[in-house]
Scaffold this motif. Sequence first.
Motif, PDB file in Angstrom:
ATOM      1  N   THR A  76       0.832  -1.203   0.000  1.00 36.06           N
ATOM      2  CA  THR A  76       0.000   0.000   0.000  1.00 36.06           C
ATOM      3  C   THR A  76       0.864   1.250   0.000  1.00 36.06           C
ATOM      4  O   THR A  76       0.594   2.209  -0.727  1.00 36.06           O
ATOM      5  CB  THR A  76      -0.935   0.012   1.228  1.00 36.06           C
ATOM      6  OG1 THR A  76      -1.735  -1.181   1.197  1.00 36.06           O
ATOM      7  CG2 THR A  76      -1.830   1.224   1.248  1.00 36.06           C
ATOM      8  N   SER A  77       1.929   1.234   0.789  1.00 38.16           N
ATOM      9  CA  SER A  77       2.828   2.391   0.845  1.00 38.16           C
ATOM     10  C   SER A  77       3.511   2.622  -0.494  1.00 38.16           C
ATOM     11  O   SER A  77       3.634   3.759  -0.948  1.00 38.16           O
ATOM     12  CB  SER A  77       3.893   2.188   1.926  1.00 38.16           C
ATOM     13  OG  SER A  77       3.304   2.098   3.187  1.00 38.16           O
ATOM     14  N   GLY A  78       3.944   1.549  -1.121  1.00 37.06           N
ATOM     15  CA  GLY A  78       4.587   1.673  -2.426  1.00 37.06           C
ATOM     16  C   GLY A  78       3.634   2.230  -3.468  1.00 37.06           C
ATOM     17  O   GLY A  78       4.000   3.099  -4.265  1.00 37.06           O
ATOM     18  N   GLN A  84       3.105   5.966  -2.825  1.00 34.40           N
ATOM     19  CA  GLN A  84       4.270   6.767  -3.205  1.00 34.40           C
ATOM     20  C   GLN A  84       4.327   6.982  -4.714  1.00 34.40           C
ATOM     21  O   GLN A  84       4.582   8.090  -5.182  1.00 34.40           O
ATOM     22  CB  GLN A  84       5.549   6.078  -2.751  1.00 34.40           C
ATOM     23  CG  GLN A  84       6.265   6.805  -1.687  1.00 34.40           C
ATOM     24  CD  GLN A  84       7.538   6.103  -1.284  1.00 34.40           C
ATOM     25  OE1 GLN A  84       7.787   4.952  -1.608  1.00 34.40           O
ATOM     26  NE2 GLN A  84       8.367   6.808  -0.550  1.00 34.40           N
ATOM     27  N   THR A  85       4.106   5.946  -5.471  1.00 37.47           N
ATOM     28  CA  THR A  85       4.214   6.090  -6.930  1.00 37.47           C
ATOM     29  C   THR A  85       3.003   6.735  -7.549  1.00 37.47           C
ATOM     30  O   THR A  85       3.119   7.432  -8.557  1.00 37.47           O
ATOM     31  CB  THR A  85       4.446   4.712  -7.600  1.00 37.47           C
ATOM     32  OG1 THR A  85       3.365   3.843  -7.276  1.00 37.47           O
ATOM     33  CG2 THR A  85       5.758   4.108  -7.168  1.00 37.47           C
ATOM     34  N   THR A  86       1.839   6.552  -6.969  1.00 33.76           N
ATOM     35  CA  THR A  86       0.605   7.059  -7.564  1.00 33.76           C
ATOM     36  C   THR A  86       0.274   8.488  -7.130  1.00 33.76           C
ATOM     37  O   THR A  86      -0.209   9.266  -7.934  1.00 33.76           O
ATOM     38  CB  THR A  86      -0.574   6.130  -7.185  1.00 33.76           C
ATOM     39  OG1 THR A  86      -0.242   4.804  -7.579  1.00 33.76           O
ATOM     40  CG2 THR A  86      -1.847   6.558  -7.870  1.00 33.76           C
ATOM     41  N   LEU A  87       0.559   8.800  -5.900  1.00 28.22           N
ATOM     42  CA  LEU A  87       0.104  10.082  -5.355  1.00 28.22           C
ATOM     43  C   LEU A  87       1.164  11.171  -5.348  1.00 28.22           C
ATOM     44  O   LEU A  87       0.872  12.293  -4.948  1.00 28.22           O
ATOM     45  CB  LEU A  87      -0.428   9.872  -3.932  1.00 28.22           C
ATOM     46  CG  LEU A  87      -1.573   8.853  -3.822  1.00 28.22           C
ATOM     47  CD1 LEU A  87      -1.954   8.638  -2.368  1.00 28.22           C
ATOM     48  CD2 LEU A  87      -2.793   9.303  -4.630  1.00 28.22           C
ATOM     49  N   THR A  88       2.368  10.855  -5.777  1.00 25.35           N
ATOM     50  CA  THR A  88       3.401  11.896  -5.788  1.00 25.35           C
ATOM     51  C   THR A  88       3.744  12.327  -7.198  1.00 25.35           C
ATOM     52  O   THR A  88       3.420  11.762  -8.151  1.00 25.35           O
ATOM     53  CB  THR A  88       4.691  11.428  -5.084  1.00 25.35           C
ATOM     54  OG1 THR A  88       5.145  10.235  -5.693  1.00 25.35           O
ATOM     55  CG2 THR A  88       4.455  11.239  -3.627  1.00 25.35           C
TER      56      THR A  88
END
Length: 52
Positions: free
Chosen positions: A43-45, A48-52
């Motif tokens: 979920t964290s990964g 990080q890739t989707t929301l930044t």
Amino acid sequence: MTRAYRIARVVEEESGLEGYDGVVGQPLATGDVAAAAASLGGTSGWAQTTLT
């Protein structure tokens, strides 16, 4: 996750309620901490890739 599960178990013992980790579909008292940690890592990964 280990710390979170420990805290949840203390809350369970003190309150008499049962906790459930809906993300991995397991009760906290007998749940697999490694499975919960792996799920959180995914979920964290994604975040990080989707929301930044």
